[in-house]
Design a protein around this motif. Structure first.
Motif, PDB file in Angstrom:
ATOM      1  N   PRO A  98       9.271  -9.472  -5.814  1.00  0.00           N
ATOM      2  CA  PRO A  98      10.148  -8.374  -5.896  1.00  0.00           C
ATOM      3  C   PRO A  98       9.732  -7.709  -4.544  1.00  0.00           C
ATOM      4  O   PRO A  98       8.704  -7.710  -4.034  1.00  0.00           O
ATOM      5  N   PRO A  99      10.858  -6.885  -4.291  1.00  0.00           N
ATOM      6  CA  PRO A  99      10.725  -5.867  -3.136  1.00  0.00           C
ATOM      7  C   PRO A  99       9.692  -4.697  -3.372  1.00  0.00           C
ATOM      8  O   PRO A  99       9.460  -4.423  -4.329  1.00  0.00           O
ATOM      9  N   VAL A 100       9.002  -4.329  -2.096  1.00  0.00           N
ATOM     10  CA  VAL A 100       7.806  -3.301  -2.253  1.00  0.00           C
ATOM     11  C   VAL A 100       8.325  -1.983  -1.483  1.00  0.00           C
ATOM     12  O   VAL A 100       8.768  -2.053  -0.679  1.00  0.00           O
ATOM     13  N   VAL A 101       7.467  -1.046  -2.280  1.00  0.00           N
ATOM     14  CA  VAL A 101       7.518   0.332  -1.600  1.00  0.00           C
ATOM     15  C   VAL A 101       6.359   0.532  -1.114  1.00  0.00           C
ATOM     16  O   VAL A 101       5.424   0.899  -1.643  1.00  0.00           O
ATOM     17  N   LEU A 102       6.304   0.581   0.465  1.00  0.00           N
ATOM     18  CA  LEU A 102       5.305   0.528   1.251  1.00  0.00           C
ATOM     19  C   LEU A 102       4.577   1.706   0.927  1.00  0.00           C
ATOM     20  O   LEU A 102       3.167   1.838   1.122  1.00  0.00           O
ATOM     21  N   GLU A 103       5.277   2.892   1.133  1.00  0.00           N
ATOM     22  CA  GLU A 103       4.709   4.309   0.900  1.00  0.00           C
ATOM     23  C   GLU A 103       3.851   4.510  -0.254  1.00  0.00           C
ATOM     24  O   GLU A 103       2.964   5.066  -0.376  1.00  0.00           O
ATOM     25  N   SER A 104       4.106   3.805  -1.676  1.00  0.00           N
ATOM     26  CA  SER A 104       3.485   3.700  -2.629  1.00  0.00           C
ATOM     27  C   SER A 104       2.589   2.770  -3.163  1.00  0.00           C
ATOM     28  O   SER A 104       2.161   2.368  -4.048  1.00  0.00           O
ATOM     29  N   THR A 105       2.295   1.724  -2.203  1.00  0.00           N
ATOM     30  CA  THR A 105       1.425   0.664  -2.385  1.00  0.00           C
ATOM     31  C   THR A 105       0.079   1.013  -1.724  1.00  0.00           C
ATOM     32  O   THR A 105      -0.111   1.091  -0.671  1.00  0.00           O
ATOM     33  N   HIS A 106      -0.959   0.771  -2.802  1.00  0.00           N
ATOM     34  CA  HIS A 106      -2.193   1.294  -2.340  1.00  0.00           C
ATOM     35  C   HIS A 106      -2.816   0.245  -1.171  1.00  0.00           C
ATOM     36  O   HIS A 106      -2.392  -0.767  -1.221  1.00  0.00           O
ATOM     37  N   ILE A 107      -3.603   0.844  -0.541  1.00  0.00           N
ATOM     38  CA  ILE A 107      -4.208   0.347   0.740  1.00  0.00           C
ATOM     39  C   ILE A 107      -5.198  -0.910   0.260  1.00  0.00           C
ATOM     40  O   ILE A 107      -5.119  -2.011   0.929  1.00  0.00           O
ATOM     41  N   ARG A 108      -5.542  -0.896  -0.850  1.00  0.00           N
ATOM     42  CA  ARG A 108      -6.320  -2.099  -1.569  1.00  0.00           C
ATOM     43  C   ARG A 108      -5.696  -3.301  -1.671  1.00  0.00           C
ATOM     44  O   ARG A 108      -6.064  -4.466  -1.903  1.00  0.00           O
ATOM     45  N   ALA A 109      -4.284  -3.302  -1.725  1.00  0.00           N
ATOM     46  CA  ALA A 109      -3.390  -4.480  -1.621  1.00  0.00           C
ATOM     47  C   ALA A 109      -3.748  -5.247  -0.451  1.00  0.00           C
ATOM     48  O   ALA A 109      -3.601  -6.544  -0.657  1.00  0.00           O
ATOM     49  N   LEU A 110      -4.216  -4.654   0.668  1.00  0.00           N
ATOM     50  CA  LEU A 110      -4.396  -5.623   1.863  1.00  0.00           C
ATOM     51  C   LEU A 110      -5.631  -6.448   1.706  1.00  0.00           C
ATOM     52  O   LEU A 110      -5.978  -7.357   2.375  1.00  0.00           O
ATOM     53  N   GLU A 111      -6.535  -6.218   0.599  1.00  0.00           N
ATOM     54  CA  GLU A 111      -7.629  -7.247   0.313  1.00  0.00           C
ATOM     55  C   GLU A 111      -7.175  -8.450  -0.328  1.00  0.00           C
ATOM     56  O   GLU A 111      -7.694  -9.637  -0.500  1.00  0.00           O
ATOM     57  N   PHE A 112      -5.571  -8.583  -0.787  1.00  0.00           N
ATOM     58  CA  PHE A 112      -5.006  -9.656  -1.468  1.00  0.00           C
ATOM     59  C   PHE A 112      -3.712 -10.249  -0.767  1.00  0.00           C
ATOM     60  O   PHE A 112      -3.749 -11.514  -0.689  1.00  0.00           O
ATOM     61  N   VAL A 113      -3.384  -9.414   0.161  1.00  0.00           N
ATOM     62  CA  VAL A 113      -2.035  -9.969   0.731  1.00  0.00           C
ATOM     63  C   VAL A 113      -1.931  -9.424   2.286  1.00  0.00           C
ATOM     64  O   VAL A 113      -2.531  -8.417   2.493  1.00  0.00           O
ATOM     65  N   LEU A 114      -1.333 -10.024   2.914  1.00  0.00           N
ATOM     66  CA  LEU A 114      -1.150  -9.574   4.384  1.00  0.00           C
ATOM     67  C   LEU A 114       0.038  -8.496   4.540  1.00  0.00           C
ATOM     68  O   LEU A 114       1.061  -8.575   3.753  1.00  0.00           O
ATOM     69  N   LEU A 115      -0.111  -7.496   5.451  1.00  0.00           N
ATOM     70  CA  LEU A 115       0.763  -6.539   5.586  1.00  0.00           C
ATOM     71  C   LEU A 115       2.012  -6.895   5.963  1.00  0.00           C
ATOM     72  O   LEU A 115       3.183  -6.543   5.411  1.00  0.00           O
ATOM     73  N   GLU A 116       2.049  -7.902   6.798  1.00  0.00           N
ATOM     74  CA  GLU A 116       3.274  -8.421   7.328  1.00  0.00           C
ATOM     75  C   GLU A 116       4.250  -9.056   6.088  1.00  0.00           C
ATOM     76  O   GLU A 116       5.220  -9.117   6.152  1.00  0.00           O
ATOM     77  N   ASP A 117       3.538  -9.790   5.158  1.00  0.00           N
ATOM     78  CA  ASP A 117       4.382 -10.238   3.964  1.00  0.00           C
ATOM     79  C   ASP A 117       4.974  -9.084   3.250  1.00  0.00           C
ATOM     80  O   ASP A 117       5.978  -9.336   2.645  1.00  0.00           O
ATOM     81  N   LEU A 118       4.235  -8.055   2.993  1.00  0.00           N
ATOM     82  CA  LEU A 118       4.604  -6.850   2.289  1.00  0.00           C
ATOM     83  C   LEU A 118       5.646  -6.204   3.037  1.00  0.00           C
ATOM     84  O   LEU A 118       6.796  -5.959   2.489  1.00  0.00           O
TER      85      LEU A 118
END
Length: 130
Positions: A98-118
């Motif tokens: 599903p689409p992502v709201v970057l401003e509301s996505t916690h930085i810890r997400a980057l432990e699991f997925v790539l920023l470019e994919d988000l």
């Protein structure tokens, strides 16, 4: 009294609330905040789609049925929701993220997925919680 630490989003800025209606977040505070007790890492703010909700149901996680005992009204397409990082990654790999709201996505997400994919799945523009 300790001042709570400021949490950051994947863009390096202060974390913006994801949704108050429905009320989301591991702590049910509207934010994709997290701590060590959040074993699922509910850190990716998404705008759920019918396709994703069907995918999640097929994986054994029914996000559409109300569960009042958990203060959960059930999700409908278009609702914002803090997803577990690994569930978003699984959906991404299956082509139904599903689409992502970057401003509301916690930085810890980057432990699991790539920023470019988000970023490829980002909702355009700045979006405050509703």
């Amino acid at each position: 009294m300790d001042t709570p630490a400021i949490e950051h989003n994947v863009l390096g800025n202060e974390l913006v609330p994801c949704s108050y209606d429905p009320l989301t977040g591991y702590f049910r505070d509207g934010c994709c905040s997290t701590d060590e007790s959040d074993s699922g890492s509910h850190v990716i703010c998404t705008k759920v789609t019918a396709e994703f909700l069907a995918f999640s149901l097929a994986r054994g996680n029914d996000l559409t049925t109300p569960r009042p005992q958990w203060r959960f009204a059930g999700l409908r397409p278009g609702d914002r929701w803090c997803l577990c990082a690994n569930r978003w990654k699984e959906a991404f790999e299956a082509g139904v993220a599903p689409p992502v709201v970057l401003e509301s996505t916690h930085i810890r997400a980057l432990e699991f997925v790539l920023l470019e994919d988000l970023e490829k799945h980002a909702v355009p523009g700045r979006n405050a919680a509703h």
